[in-house]
Design an enzyme around this catalytic site. Sequence first.
Site, PDB file in Angstrom:
ATOM      1  N   ASP A  30       0.857  -1.186   0.000  1.00 14.47           N
ATOM      2  CA  ASP A  30       0.000   0.000   0.000  1.00 14.47           C
ATOM      3  C   ASP A  30       0.894   1.237   0.000  1.00 14.47           C
ATOM      4  OD1 ASP A  30      -1.731   2.228   0.954  1.00 14.47           O
ATOM      5  OD2 ASP A  30      -3.228   0.656   1.176  1.00 14.47           O
ATOM      6  N   ILE A  31       0.582   2.183  -0.877  1.00 10.17           N
ATOM      7  CA  ILE A  31       1.407   3.386  -1.033  1.00 10.17           C
ATOM      8  C   ILE A  31       1.403   4.235   0.252  1.00 10.17           C
ATOM      9  CG2 ILE A  31      -0.313   4.986  -2.011  1.00 10.17           C
ATOM     10  CD1 ILE A  31       3.161   4.309  -3.480  1.00 10.17           C
ATOM     11  N   ASN A  86     -12.765  -3.225   2.919  1.00  9.98           N
ATOM     12  CA  ASN A  86     -13.810  -2.208   2.966  1.00  9.98           C
ATOM     13  C   ASN A  86     -14.737  -2.297   1.754  1.00  9.98           C
ATOM     14  OD1 ASN A  86     -12.522  -1.184   5.270  1.00  9.98           O
ATOM     15  ND2 ASN A  86     -11.226   0.175   4.054  1.00  9.98           N
ATOM     16  N   GLN A  93     -14.206   2.579   1.731  1.00 12.36           N
ATOM     17  CA  GLN A  93     -13.587   2.116   0.478  1.00 12.36           C
ATOM     18  C   GLN A  93     -13.296   3.333  -0.389  1.00 12.36           C
ATOM     19  OE1 GLN A  93     -15.908  -0.622  -1.938  1.00 12.36           O
ATOM     20  NE2 GLN A  93     -14.157  -1.136  -3.228  1.00 12.36           N
ATOM     21  N   HIS A  99     -10.152  -5.319  -2.855  1.00  8.08           N
ATOM     22  CA  HIS A  99      -8.817  -5.499  -2.272  1.00  8.08           C
ATOM     23  C   HIS A  99      -8.936  -5.836  -0.805  1.00  8.08           C
ATOM     24  CE1 HIS A  99      -9.901  -1.232  -2.032  1.00  8.08           C
ATOM     25  NE2 HIS A  99      -9.242  -1.197  -0.886  1.00  8.08           N
ATOM     26  N   PHE A 100      -8.006  -6.653  -0.357  1.00  4.88           N
ATOM     27  CA  PHE A 100      -7.856  -6.960   1.067  1.00  4.88           C
ATOM     28  C   PHE A 100      -6.592  -6.264   1.555  1.00  4.88           C
ATOM     29  CE2 PHE A 100     -10.865 -10.370   2.227  1.00  4.88           C
ATOM     30  CZ  PHE A 100     -11.407 -10.647   0.982  1.00  4.88           C
ATOM     31  N   HIS A 101      -6.713  -5.616   2.709  1.00  4.98           N
ATOM     32  CA  HIS A 101      -5.537  -5.035   3.359  1.00  4.98           C
ATOM     33  C   HIS A 101      -4.929  -6.078   4.295  1.00  4.98           C
ATOM     34  CE1 HIS A 101      -6.470  -0.647   2.594  1.00  4.98           C
ATOM     35  NE2 HIS A 101      -7.698  -1.141   2.467  1.00  4.98           N
TER      36      HIS A 101
HETATM   37  P1  AMP Z   1      -9.572   1.467   0.676  1.00  5.82           P
HETATM   38  O1  AMP Z   1      -9.660   2.774   1.424  1.00  5.82           O
HETATM   39  O2  AMP Z   1      -9.920   0.260   1.475  1.00  5.82           O
HETATM   40  O3  AMP Z   1     -10.310   1.547  -0.647  1.00  5.82           O
HETATM   41  O4  AMP Z   1      -8.028   1.289   0.354  1.00  5.82           O
HETATM   42  C1  AMP Z   1      -7.414   1.766  -0.800  1.00  5.82           C
HETATM   43  C2  AMP Z   1      -5.949   1.775  -0.529  1.00  5.82           C
HETATM   44  O5  AMP Z   1      -5.281   1.882  -1.766  1.00  5.82           O
HETATM   45  C3  AMP Z   1      -5.464   2.933   0.339  1.00  5.82           C
HETATM   46  O6  AMP Z   1      -4.899   2.436   1.534  1.00  5.82           O
HETATM   47  C4  AMP Z   1      -4.435   3.638  -0.548  1.00  5.82           C
HETATM   48  O7  AMP Z   1      -3.313   4.068   0.175  1.00  5.82           O
HETATM   49  C5  AMP Z   1      -4.065   2.565  -1.547  1.00  5.82           C
HETATM   50  N1  AMP Z   1      -3.594   3.040  -2.824  1.00  5.82           N
HETATM   51  C6  AMP Z   1      -4.190   3.959  -3.633  1.00  5.82           C
HETATM   52  N2  AMP Z   1      -3.457   4.122  -4.746  1.00  5.82           N
HETATM   53  C7  AMP Z   1      -2.392   3.281  -4.655  1.00  5.82           C
HETATM   54  C8  AMP Z   1      -1.282   2.979  -5.490  1.00  5.82           C
HETATM   55  N3  AMP Z   1      -1.104   3.582  -6.671  1.00  5.82           N
HETATM   56  N4  AMP Z   1      -0.377   2.063  -5.064  1.00  5.82           N
HETATM   57  C9  AMP Z   1      -0.548   1.448  -3.881  1.00  5.82           C
HETATM   58  N5  AMP Z   1      -1.578   1.679  -3.055  1.00  5.82           N
HETATM   59  C10 AMP Z   1      -2.488   2.594  -3.423  1.00  5.82           C
END
Ligand code: AMP
Length: 139
Positions: A30-31, A86, A93, A99-101
């Site tokens: 995750d970025i 989420n 979300q 996606h799973f964290h």
């Molecule tokens: P959610 O809030 O559950 O939809 O999580 C989306 C996640 O995607 C967030 O934690 C962001 O930091 C992550 N994210 C968004 N863009 C990127 C990217 N280009 N590379 C890696 N993670 C990302």
Amino acid sequence: MTDCIFCKITSGDIPSYKIYEDDYTYAFLDISQVAKGHTLVVPKKHSQDLLETEPEVLAHVIKSVQKVAQMVDKALKPDGINIVQNNRTFADQSVFHLHFHIMPRYQNDIDGFGYKWQTHSDAFDADAMTALADQIKHA
Ligand code: AMP
Ligand code: ZN
């Protein structure tokens, strides 16, 4: 899906810190790390969220979640790991590709990391709990 950032990541159109890939799934850092090793696992086939994902795809994803969690565990030796997923804006979300964290937890988590929720053990009495269970069971 052309406009989806995670589709662009799985296809290699935009860069990512890749951890793992197989025919069906892709895992990358995750970025915005909530803790060291925070990783996302996604299907290569686009779907918006868990509720709208084909069960066969989901089966592949959850197997990869376990595999990647084991890799993170072995590499970083966290004190615990949260798996978070989420669905929809109201549930936080922000990227609409399933996606799973994988969130490693450490006794000294990065400041501000607070994956905690409040429980309300007395909010519903026994009758209300029974009615609630019935309502969901019969849906
Ligand atoms: P959610 O809030 O559950 O939809 O999580 C989306 C996640 O995607 C967030 O934690 C962001 O930091 C992550 N994210 C968004 N863009 C990127 C990217 N280009 N590379 C890696 N993670 C990302
Ligand atoms: Zn997508």
